[in-house]
Design an enzyme around this catalytic site. Structure first.
Site, mmCIF file in Angstrom:
data_model
loop_
_atom_site.group_PDB
_atom_site.id
_atom_site.type_symbol
_atom_site.label_atom_id
_atom_site.label_comp_id
_atom_site.label_asym_id
_atom_site.label_seq_id
_atom_site.Cartn_x
_atom_site.Cartn_y
_atom_site.Cartn_z
ATOM 1 N N SER A 18 70.124 158.892 117.795
ATOM 2 C CA SER A 18 69.877 159.080 116.360
ATOM 3 C C SER A 18 68.762 160.082 116.166
ATOM 4 C CB SER A 18 69.483 157.741 115.717
ATOM 5 O OG SER A 18 68.935 157.979 114.442
ATOM 6 N N HIS A 41 73.974 160.904 116.018
ATOM 7 C CA HIS A 41 73.993 160.060 114.823
ATOM 8 C C HIS A 41 72.952 160.610 113.841
ATOM 9 C CE1 HIS A 41 74.412 156.071 112.815
ATOM 10 N NE2 HIS A 41 73.103 156.148 112.611
ATOM 11 N N ASP A 43 71.130 159.991 110.172
ATOM 12 C CA ASP A 43 70.851 158.981 109.144
ATOM 13 C C ASP A 43 70.451 159.632 107.834
ATOM 14 O OD1 ASP A 43 71.067 156.423 110.535
ATOM 15 O OD2 ASP A 43 69.447 157.192 111.781
ATOM 16 N N MET A 45 69.150 158.954 104.038
ATOM 17 C CA MET A 45 68.509 157.929 103.200
ATOM 18 C C MET A 45 68.057 158.557 101.890
ATOM 19 S SD MET A 45 66.063 156.309 106.094
ATOM 20 C CE MET A 45 66.654 155.954 107.747
ATOM 21 N N HIS A 74 75.531 158.545 108.860
ATOM 22 C CA HIS A 74 75.358 157.179 108.341
ATOM 23 C C HIS A 74 74.681 157.284 106.976
ATOM 24 C CE1 HIS A 74 72.999 153.122 109.061
ATOM 25 N NE2 HIS A 74 73.829 153.048 108.037
ATOM 26 N N MET A 76 72.958 155.920 104.038
ATOM 27 C CA MET A 76 72.216 154.785 103.461
ATOM 28 C C MET A 76 71.780 155.214 102.062
ATOM 29 S SD MET A 76 70.109 153.755 106.856
ATOM 30 C CE MET A 76 70.461 155.330 107.628
ATOM 31 N N MET A 144 74.912 146.898 111.608
ATOM 32 C CA MET A 144 73.474 147.191 111.573
ATOM 33 C C MET A 144 72.717 146.030 112.204
ATOM 34 S SD MET A 144 72.695 150.134 110.251
ATOM 35 C CE MET A 144 70.934 149.883 110.270
ATOM 36 N N GLY A 149 66.745 151.691 107.175
ATOM 37 C CA GLY A 149 65.649 152.423 106.529
ATOM 38 C C GLY A 149 64.679 153.074 107.498
ATOM 39 N N PHE A 150 64.460 152.443 108.647
ATOM 40 C CA PHE A 150 63.434 152.963 109.554
ATOM 41 C C PHE A 150 63.863 152.813 111.012
ATOM 42 C CE2 PHE A 150 61.427 151.718 105.649
ATOM 43 C CZ PHE A 150 60.589 152.785 105.369
ATOM 44 N N GLY A 151 63.429 153.778 111.828
ATOM 45 C CA GLY A 151 63.641 153.648 113.265
ATOM 46 C C GLY A 151 62.547 152.770 113.859
ATOM 47 N N GLY A 152 62.707 152.412 115.106
ATOM 48 C CA GLY A 152 61.654 151.702 115.836
ATOM 49 C C GLY A 152 61.471 150.234 115.487
ATOM 50 N N ASP A 182 73.708 149.709 115.563
ATOM 51 C CA ASP A 182 72.611 150.613 115.212
ATOM 52 C C ASP A 182 71.360 149.814 114.870
ATOM 53 O OD1 ASP A 182 71.071 152.719 114.218
ATOM 54 O OD2 ASP A 182 72.309 153.026 112.424
ATOM 55 N N GLY A 183 70.306 150.034 115.639
ATOM 56 C CA GLY A 183 69.012 149.440 115.315
ATOM 57 C C GLY A 183 68.440 148.596 116.442
ATOM 58 N N GLY A 204 67.651 155.413 118.722
ATOM 59 C CA GLY A 204 66.677 156.330 118.146
ATOM 60 C C GLY A 204 65.413 156.349 118.973
HETATM 61 C C1 DX5 Z 1 67.894 152.787 110.737
HETATM 62 C C2 DX5 Z 1 68.857 153.843 111.177
HETATM 63 C C3 DX5 Z 1 68.999 153.986 112.632
HETATM 64 C C4 DX5 Z 1 67.744 154.353 113.370
HETATM 65 C C5 DX5 Z 1 67.784 153.539 114.627
HETATM 66 O O1 DX5 Z 1 68.032 152.529 109.399
HETATM 67 O O2 DX5 Z 1 70.145 153.598 110.647
HETATM 68 O O3 DX5 Z 1 70.048 154.877 112.989
HETATM 69 O O4 DX5 Z 1 67.638 155.705 113.712
HETATM 70 O O5 DX5 Z 1 66.585 153.677 115.252
HETATM 71 P P1 DX5 Z 1 66.096 152.729 116.405
HETATM 72 O O6 DX5 Z 1 67.040 152.911 117.552
HETATM 73 O O7 DX5 Z 1 64.714 153.260 116.687
HETATM 74 O O8 DX5 Z 1 66.094 151.330 115.892
HETATM 75 ZN ZN ZN Z 2 71.852 154.815 111.451
#
Ligand code: DX5
Ligand code: ZN
Length: 228
Positions: A18, A41, A43, A45, A74, A76, A144, A149-152, A182-183, A204
């Protein structure tokens, strides 16, 4: 390219890095290893559907210039119908919309009219049954495993049961539909996800902040998928 992308090839697990976690000060360099994975991928938002903003179609156009690998988008966003055409024109190979967004069926119809593959996804709080009516029309279900909304973020363990439910229903219908997750995915939980029935995994933070990106890509070559 699409020969190996759709229908899903049996016995193959796809890794989808991602780009949300890439380093945008040197995007091309940051994607060097990621481009050797299976798909990318992206994202999107809008600051309404989720409490964050990410990119517009221009970033996708730039990414498509440096790869011929499939790129999945994706969405969102509150109103996906508004975004389908710009992202299809920018080169999306597959566009996924949320079942909780406005008019998901209309969005999927539009995606398919534009000759792009379509996915449906759901938040961790939404029951798997909500997406079952879409199995007649989609190419991919995205489960999901964090709040979008956020990575990590940390992987939500109950997602495993949801993957099993979706896998069971797809197999019951005899459909060739990808299950993407994803996530919060890390090399440590990949095996459990594959075992539950996932066949493409988004990574990600754990990919882009790893010094072992090549090893992660190699690890995916040895995983077996669940296609019927
Ligand atoms: C979160 C995104 C993901 C995100 C995943 O809302 O849809 O695609 O990049 O990141 P990680 O792998 O860090 O959870
Ligand atoms: Zn995503």
């Amino acid at each position: 390219m699409f020969k190996s992308f759709f229908p899903p090839p049996s016995g193959k697990i796809a890794l989808n890095p991602s780009i949300l976690s890439a380093d945008f000060s040197c995007l091309k360099r940051s994607l060097k290893n990621a481009l050797k994975a299976d798909w990318l991928h992206v994202d999107i938002m809008d600051g309404h559907f989720v409490d964050n903003l990410s990119f517009g179609p221009h970033i996708l156009r730039c990414v498509k210039k440096i790869t011929s690998k499939p790129v999945d988008v994706h969405l969102m966003v509150e109103n996906p119908v508004k975004f389908v055409v710009p992202f299809a024109k920018a080169g999306a190979d597959l566009i996924t919309v949320h079942v909780e967004s406005k008019e998901p069926s209309k969005s999927i119809k539009l995606i398919k009219e534009l000759n792009v593959k379509a996915g449906i996804t759901l938040r961790p709080q939404t029951h798997a049954k909500k997406i079952f009516p879409f199995l007649e029309i989609v190419n991919l279900v995205l489960v999901m495993s964090v709040n979008p909304g956020f990575g990590g973020q940390e992987f939500i363990a109950s997602s495993l049961e949801k993957i099993r439910l979706v896998r069971k229903e797809i197999n019951r219908l005899g459909k060739k539909i990808w299950i993407q997750v994803d996530g919060g995915i890390t090399p440590k939980n990949v095996a459990k996800l594959v075992d539950a029935g996932a066949d493409c995994l988004v990574m990600g933070n754990s990919f882009f902040n790893s010094r072992k990106q090549k090893e992660i890509i190699a690890m995916f070559r040895n995983l077996r998928a669940h296609f019927i």
